[in-house]
Design an enzyme around this catalytic site. Structure first.
Site, PDB file in Angstrom:
ATOM      1  N   GLN A 206     -60.247 -16.975 -21.493  1.00 13.93           N
ATOM      2  CA  GLN A 206     -61.417 -16.386 -22.187  1.00 13.93           C
ATOM      3  C   GLN A 206     -60.979 -15.273 -23.141  1.00 13.93           C
ATOM      4  OE1 GLN A 206     -64.547 -14.676 -19.667  1.00 13.93           O
ATOM      5  NE2 GLN A 206     -65.031 -13.330 -21.398  1.00 13.93           N
TER       6      GLN A 206
ATOM      7  N   TYR B 237     -43.655 -15.015 -23.422  1.00  9.81           N
ATOM      8  CA  TYR B 237     -43.644 -13.589 -23.061  1.00  9.81           C
ATOM      9  C   TYR B 237     -44.699 -13.414 -21.969  1.00  9.81           C
ATOM     10  CZ  TYR B 237     -41.996  -8.864 -23.900  1.00  9.81           C
ATOM     11  OH  TYR B 237     -41.387  -7.644 -23.768  1.00  9.81           O
ATOM     12  N   LEU B 238     -44.535 -14.244 -20.931  1.00  4.65           N
ATOM     13  CA  LEU B 238     -45.595 -14.461 -19.941  1.00  4.65           C
ATOM     14  C   LEU B 238     -45.935 -13.203 -19.144  1.00  4.65           C
ATOM     15  CD1 LEU B 238     -44.514 -17.976 -18.608  1.00  4.65           C
ATOM     16  CD2 LEU B 238     -46.122 -17.431 -20.445  1.00  4.65           C
ATOM     17  N   HIS B 239     -47.230 -13.024 -18.924  1.00  4.44           N
ATOM     18  CA  HIS B 239     -47.725 -11.906 -18.112  1.00  4.44           C
ATOM     19  C   HIS B 239     -48.726 -12.458 -17.091  1.00  4.44           C
ATOM     20  CE1 HIS B 239     -51.254 -12.273 -20.658  1.00  4.44           C
ATOM     21  NE2 HIS B 239     -50.546 -11.986 -21.745  1.00  4.44           N
TER      22      HIS B 239
ATOM     23  N   HIS C 132     -51.282 -15.087 -18.206  1.00  2.00           N
ATOM     24  CA  HIS C 132     -50.787 -16.467 -18.265  1.00  2.00           C
ATOM     25  C   HIS C 132     -50.663 -17.050 -16.850  1.00  2.00           C
ATOM     26  CE1 HIS C 132     -48.856 -14.731 -22.055  1.00  2.00           C
ATOM     27  NE2 HIS C 132     -49.592 -15.726 -22.529  1.00  2.00           N
TER      28      HIS C 132
HETATM   29  P1  AMP Z   1     -50.921 -16.638 -25.761  1.00  2.00           P
HETATM   30  O1  AMP Z   1     -49.563 -16.789 -25.158  1.00  2.00           O
HETATM   31  O2  AMP Z   1     -51.285 -15.224 -26.050  1.00  2.00           O
HETATM   32  O3  AMP Z   1     -51.170 -17.587 -26.904  1.00  2.00           O
HETATM   33  O4  AMP Z   1     -51.942 -17.076 -24.641  1.00  2.00           O
HETATM   34  C1  AMP Z   1     -51.826 -18.315 -23.986  1.00  2.00           C
HETATM   35  C2  AMP Z   1     -53.039 -18.538 -23.134  1.00  2.00           C
HETATM   36  O5  AMP Z   1     -53.162 -17.460 -22.197  1.00  2.00           O
HETATM   37  C3  AMP Z   1     -54.339 -18.533 -23.941  1.00  2.00           C
HETATM   38  O6  AMP Z   1     -55.213 -19.533 -23.425  1.00  2.00           O
HETATM   39  C4  AMP Z   1     -54.878 -17.148 -23.714  1.00  2.00           C
HETATM   40  O7  AMP Z   1     -56.273 -17.057 -23.849  1.00  2.00           O
HETATM   41  C5  AMP Z   1     -54.441 -16.883 -22.295  1.00  2.00           C
HETATM   42  N1  AMP Z   1     -54.396 -15.444 -22.029  1.00  2.00           N
HETATM   43  C6  AMP Z   1     -53.757 -14.496 -22.766  1.00  2.00           C
HETATM   44  N2  AMP Z   1     -54.002 -13.264 -22.261  1.00  2.00           N
HETATM   45  C7  AMP Z   1     -54.815 -13.435 -21.190  1.00  2.00           C
HETATM   46  C8  AMP Z   1     -55.432 -12.551 -20.265  1.00  2.00           C
HETATM   47  N3  AMP Z   1     -55.258 -11.238 -20.319  1.00  2.00           N
HETATM   48  N4  AMP Z   1     -56.205 -13.076 -19.284  1.00  2.00           N
HETATM   49  C9  AMP Z   1     -56.391 -14.433 -19.223  1.00  2.00           C
HETATM   50  N5  AMP Z   1     -55.838 -15.326 -20.063  1.00  2.00           N
HETATM   51  C10 AMP Z   1     -55.070 -14.836 -21.037  1.00  2.00           C
END
Ligand code: AMP
Length: 281
Positions: A149, A32-34, A37
């Protein structure tokens, strides 16, 4: 871009590229990339990596029985398009069946850093994280892996796992990407109704205020300051999970808000768990 769904195929592809001298970067995600990511993919490019492997996998092992695993937002087509556009070499999208074979019985349990903060409130969460990250490290054997972070405790635990289990990978922590209101981007923001989103802005506002207060006053007693933050968050209708101040690497609680400490907040907004943090400069 290559899309791979089988662990052994990923392992073979990475092994061949490594043998050919390529530097490999890994970006693990739950999809659900933003823009957050995508910033990790950009950070991966900056490490000088020749190949960038992005994994999109909603890891059941890191969700508690009452958590949002089944309703976690998923959009694999869109994720694929975004990775292609971002110049990713390999998108790894496995199924649960291939990631956790029948009778999977080996897990990695970090015993110190995971006791507090999110680990304290989500028993088994970091056991699931460490296990899946270790599996990805074994499949890809990346030279470098990028983590955000945004999940501060996760980065410290992964670093500890790498140190204690001698994984040969460099961990890079990339900064938090925020929306125009200051809110940290998260796939879970998709759950938020408009009013809850507005209330949730008080989380990043509290972190920004703490940063500004340290710039002005240098050292601030944490206990009364924390009480005020909790009160403000509650006034916004947020259910406060924790507001903590810790040392950067040990995650040990500290009593003075000052340069170099990390402030972390977790709240529930309209039933959705949100986390954010700031390394006080
Ligand atoms: P997730 O898909 O939420 O498990 O996140 C995957 C990676 O993206 C993890 O290393 C998160 O810390 C990073 N991530 C998620 N949201 C953000 C953000 N707003 N800014 C920077 N990195 C993020």
């Amino acid at each position: 871009m290559k899309k791979i769904t089988e662990p052994d195929k990923l392992q073979k592809w990475c092994e061949a590229r490594r043998k050919a001298g390529a530097k490999i970067a890994l970006v693990p995600t739950m999809g659900y990339l933003h823009e957050g990511h995508l910033s990790l993919i950009e950070a991966a490019k900056k490490t000088g990596a020749d190949e960038i492997v992005v994994s999109v996998y909603v890891n059941p092992a890191q969700f508690g029985p009452k958590e949002d695993f089944s309703r976690y937002p998923r959009d694999p087509k869109n994720d694929e398009a975004k990775c292609k556009k971002a110049g990713v070499s390999v998108l790894f999208m496995p199924t649960d069946e291939v990631m956790y074979q029948k009778h999977h019985s080996v897990f990695i349990d970090e015993k110190e850093l995971g006791k507090s903060l999110c680990g304290g409130r989500r028993p088994g969460h970091f056991r699931g994280v460490c296990t899946v990250v270790a599996k990805l490290f074994n499949l890809v054997q990346p030279h470098v892996a990028i983590f955000g972070q945004k999940d501060y405790q996760q980065v410290q635990i992964v670093k500890r796992m790498v140190r204690d289990l001698n994984f040969n990978v460099k961990i890079v922590m990339a900064p938090i990407i925020r929306d125009e209101g200051g809110m940290a981007l998260s796939s879970r923001n998709a759950y938020l109704p408009k009013d809850a989103r507005e209330n949730a802005l008080s989380v990043s506002a509290a972190l920004a205020q703490a940063q500004a207060d340290v710039k002005a006053k240098k050292r601030i007693a944490w206990a009364p300051y924390r009480t005020q933050i909790v009160r403000n968050l509650r006034l916004k209708g947020l259910n406060v999970d924790y507001v903590e101040l810790v040392e950067q690497e040990t995650l040990k609680p500290v009593e003075v808000l000052e340069k170099g400490v990390v402030m972390l907040i977790a709240v529930y907004a309209a039933g959705t768990r949100l986390i954010d943090n700031a390394i006080i400069q």
